[in-house]
Design a protein around this motif. Structure first.
Motif, PDB file in Angstrom:
ATOM      1  N   ASP A 134      -3.823   4.289 -13.507  1.00  0.00           N
ATOM      2  CA  ASP A 134      -2.619   4.473 -12.692  1.00  0.00           C
ATOM      3  C   ASP A 134      -2.798   4.005 -11.246  1.00  0.00           C
ATOM      4  N   TYR A 135      -4.032   3.642 -10.890  1.00  0.00           N
ATOM      5  CA  TYR A 135      -4.359   3.399  -9.479  1.00  0.00           C
ATOM      6  C   TYR A 135      -3.557   2.249  -8.876  1.00  0.00           C
ATOM      7  N   ASN A 136      -3.597   1.087  -9.513  1.00  0.00           N
ATOM      8  CA  ASN A 136      -2.954  -0.091  -8.942  1.00  0.00           C
ATOM      9  C   ASN A 136      -1.452   0.122  -8.762  1.00  0.00           C
ATOM     10  N   ALA A 137      -0.803   0.687  -9.780  1.00  0.00           N
ATOM     11  CA  ALA A 137       0.650   0.895  -9.693  1.00  0.00           C
ATOM     12  C   ALA A 137       1.007   1.822  -8.538  1.00  0.00           C
ATOM     13  N   ARG A 138       0.226   2.895  -8.359  1.00  0.00           N
ATOM     14  CA  ARG A 138       0.510   3.856  -7.286  1.00  0.00           C
ATOM     15  C   ARG A 138       0.321   3.217  -5.909  1.00  0.00           C
ATOM     16  N   LEU A 139      -0.737   2.450  -5.751  1.00  0.00           N
ATOM     17  CA  LEU A 139      -0.992   1.807  -4.469  1.00  0.00           C
ATOM     18  C   LEU A 139       0.072   0.751  -4.169  1.00  0.00           C
ATOM     19  N   THR A 145       7.184   0.009  -0.900  1.00  0.00           N
ATOM     20  CA  THR A 145       8.254   0.867  -0.375  1.00  0.00           C
ATOM     21  C   THR A 145       7.994   1.316   1.056  1.00  0.00           C
ATOM     22  N   GLY A 146       6.828   0.967   1.591  1.00  0.00           N
ATOM     23  CA  GLY A 146       6.509   1.370   2.958  1.00  0.00           C
ATOM     24  C   GLY A 146       6.334   2.861   3.111  1.00  0.00           C
ATOM     25  N   LYS A 166      -1.840  -6.561   5.442  1.00  0.00           N
ATOM     26  CA  LYS A 166      -0.498  -6.155   5.876  1.00  0.00           C
ATOM     27  C   LYS A 166      -0.555  -5.197   7.068  1.00  0.00           C
ATOM     28  N   GLY A 167      -1.738  -5.044   7.664  1.00  0.00           N
ATOM     29  CA  GLY A 167      -1.869  -4.213   8.863  1.00  0.00           C
ATOM     30  C   GLY A 167      -1.784  -2.725   8.608  1.00  0.00           C
ATOM     31  N   LEU A 168      -2.112  -2.291   7.390  1.00  0.00           N
ATOM     32  CA  LEU A 168      -1.956  -0.875   7.041  1.00  0.00           C
ATOM     33  C   LEU A 168      -3.198  -0.038   7.315  1.00  0.00           C
ATOM     34  N   ALA A 417      -3.812   2.998   9.150  1.00  0.00           N
ATOM     35  CA  ALA A 417      -3.372   2.794  10.535  1.00  0.00           C
ATOM     36  C   ALA A 417      -2.424   3.883  11.011  1.00  0.00           C
ATOM     37  N   ARG A 418      -1.855   4.636  10.101  1.00  0.00           N
ATOM     38  CA  ARG A 418      -0.885   5.663  10.514  1.00  0.00           C
ATOM     39  C   ARG A 418      -1.535   6.786  11.325  1.00  0.00           C
ATOM     40  N   VAL A 419      -2.877   6.869  11.330  1.00  0.00           N
ATOM     41  CA  VAL A 419      -3.556   7.899  12.139  1.00  0.00           C
ATOM     42  C   VAL A 419      -3.836   7.405  13.554  1.00  0.00           C
TER      43      VAL A 419
END
Length: 554
Positions: A134-139, A145-146, A166-168, A417-419
């Protein structure tokens, strides 16, 4: 030859060739692998008191580790954290960690390792557990969807194009590099792996390559040797060195008995596994498809035209189709977890490719019955290799072509990057990642069931493994198969390009129908190639060409 003597000779300046002339046992191991001594030529370093202590938790051969063991190891390895973080410094910080729960490893271990870290720092971690399929689909859903809802992720290098590109992800601070002893990584896991646009993002916790695992007792059995000869074989009974020999042995063993039980040869893993199962076809194909004079083997480097439908890959697909009738019943529904943990460790089958997990699990997993009868080498070679540039099969003057599949480039821990907008949370996330990627903790994960295999230069100290309870001949064979795969001059390298698991997943779905007999080998390969072409056009061909060449060092 004792390893201590070997190390002294190396330090004294003796060459590998000079040593091997007088070392029959080491020469036998080298012959079995089809490659040189590689990483094992490094002088052994004396194990530290801490490393010696944690490697006796619970002790090799003393049962499978428990959560209490994970916590104990995590606590003993906290000193590096304490040098950078004050007690209670992260009070009030909450982090979300996404990773695998595959085989009750990965996140299951991380929980235990990080509990004492949470107690000391004051931070709290919540967990997103994923099955490997399930890993690839979840990531990909999170990216598309951002809605990245995690602060830390366990991720492999192949995903770096999708995530870092993508700078994530958050860039690694310099203090983390020092804490984890970044320079101790084996060379093939150093930059550009773990980086994007020159910035370091990954704390490496694993090093991946498929090696070859086999039953030493099956290939030393006198009765099977006699039946082999009586059946008209011209070669001696023994461990196959090429895929042509693997096929012959697998078909020969159909219907045979060993120690009163049905005996099988090679174990294929045909069932889709979230893209990860494609690596197992890749390991059958690499010696056929990876020419020593060509760095590429999945796509043409200048055009991104897929090679998956060329004669080399079609031969590998046909090999699976031809071997399945000689494998255990219902093998068509076996995924890689089944082949390694439910079949091979439990005594079914005599040959499998897998990541290095098998090597530690045969000695430390409670389900293993083959701890004393397992041997290792690099993946088998091929009598001939397909030259994509000339469109012809070639026999090399040097003998069989070997091309170890450096599948997946290992797991790493990445901070999102959200942290970055919250310095306290950012430091906490990187501290957790650094704890999991610590040098001392890493030798424990390499020796015990964890989901990870050796990935540091310091992991190749044979006396340290022997002191922990491993048999010297066993661990020499195992570490040699790992080091020779990493360092092989014709290794098949994983491309870190955007969408790589979309390519793999599309291939798996088509292969499932092909292995089930709904399509011929060439038809299935052509369908995969067509799907890959569409993906490349969707992502951007010129961009993919540039990144594919970069990943191959071209």
């Amino acid at each position: 030859m004792r390893v201590g003597l070997y190390d002294k000779l190396v330090r004294a300046g003796a060459t590998r060739r000079e040593i091997l002339k007088g070392a029959a046992s080491m020469a036998a191991i080298a012959a079995a692998s089809g490659a040189g001594l590689g990483a094992l030529t490094r002088p052994a370093a004396a194990a530290s008191e801490l490393r010696s202590k944690i490697l006796q938790i619970p002790g090799v051969g003393k049962g499978q580790p428990t959560d209490a063991d994970f916590q104990k190891v995590g606590e003993l390895c906290l000193e590096a954290t304490k040098a950078n973080v004050k007690e209670g410094e992260f009070a009030g910080v909450e982090l979300t960690f996404m990773g695998l729960n595959n085989q009750n490893l990965h996140n299951v271990l991380f929980r235990g390792f990080l509990k004492p870290w949470e107690t000391y720092t004051g931070a709290k971690i919540s967990w997103i557990d994923l099955a490997q399929a399930d890993y690839n689909a979840r990531l990909q859903q999170s990216i598309a969807t951002g809605t990245v809802d995690f602060d830390i992720i366990e991720m492999g290098a192949p995903f770096e194009g999708d995530v870092c590109g993508k700078g994530l992800t958050s860039e690694m601070p310099d203090w983390v590099k020092k804490q984890i002893d970044f320079d101790d990584l084996v060379n093939y896991l150093k930059p550009p792996v773990g980086t994007w646009d020159g910035k370091q993002y990954r704390v490496t916790i694993d090093g991946d390559a498929h090696n070859f695992n086999y039953r030493t007792d099956v290939f030393a059995d006198a009765d099977l040797a006699k039946q082999w000869k009586d059946g008209g074989a011209t070669s001696e009974w023994g461990v196959p060195k090429t895929w042509q020999e693997v096929q012959a042995v697998t078909k020969f063993l159909k219907g045979k008995k060993f120690k009163g039980q049905d005996v099988y040869g090679y174990l294929d893993a045909p069932k889709p596994w979230g893209g990860f199962g494609f690596y197992f076809l890749g390991s059958r194909a690499s010696a056929y498809a990876k020419h020593p004079d060509d760095k590429a083997w999945l796509f043409d480097a200048d055009t991104m035209k897929p090679r998956v439908n060329n004669p080399a890959w079609v031969r590998a697909i046909q090999d699976v189709i031809d071997a399945l009738p000689s494998e255990p019943a219902d093998q068509i529904n076996a995924d890689p977890n089944t082949t390694a943990f439910q079949q091979f460790l439990a005594g079914t089958g005599s040959m499998i490719p897998w990541w290095g997990d098998v090597g530690s699990n045969v000695k430390t997993n409670d389900s293993s019955v083959i701890g004393d009868v397992t041997g290792f080498s690099i993946l088998p070679g091929s009598d001939d290799v397909y030259n994509s540039k000339t469109g012809k099969w070639e026999k090399l003057a040097s003998g069989p072509n070997y091309a170890p599949n450096c599948a997946y480039l290992g797991w790493g821990v990445y901070v999102m990057a959200r942290v970055d907008a919250d310095e306290k949370k950012k430091k906490a996330a990187w501290s957790a990642a650094a704890h999991l990627g610590g040098k001392d903790l890493s030798i424990w994960t390499a020796m015990y069931p964890s989901g990870f295999q050796p990935y540091r230069n310091s992991h190749f100290d044979i006396p340290e493994w022997v002191a922990a309870g491993y048999d010297e001949a066993f661990i020499t064979s195992y570490l040699k198969s790992e080091g020779d795969s990493y360092n092989h001059p014709n290794a098949a390298i994983e491309p870190r390009i955007p969408g790589i698991f979309q390519y793999y997943s599309a291939a798996e779905d088509i292969l499932a129908n092909t292995f089930a007999g709904k399509m011929k080998a060439q038809e299935g390969a052509d369908a995969i190639a067509a799907a890959w072409e569409k993906l490349t056009d969707q992502i951007g061909r010129d961009k993919q060409v540039k990144l594919y060449k970069a990943s191959l060092g071209m």
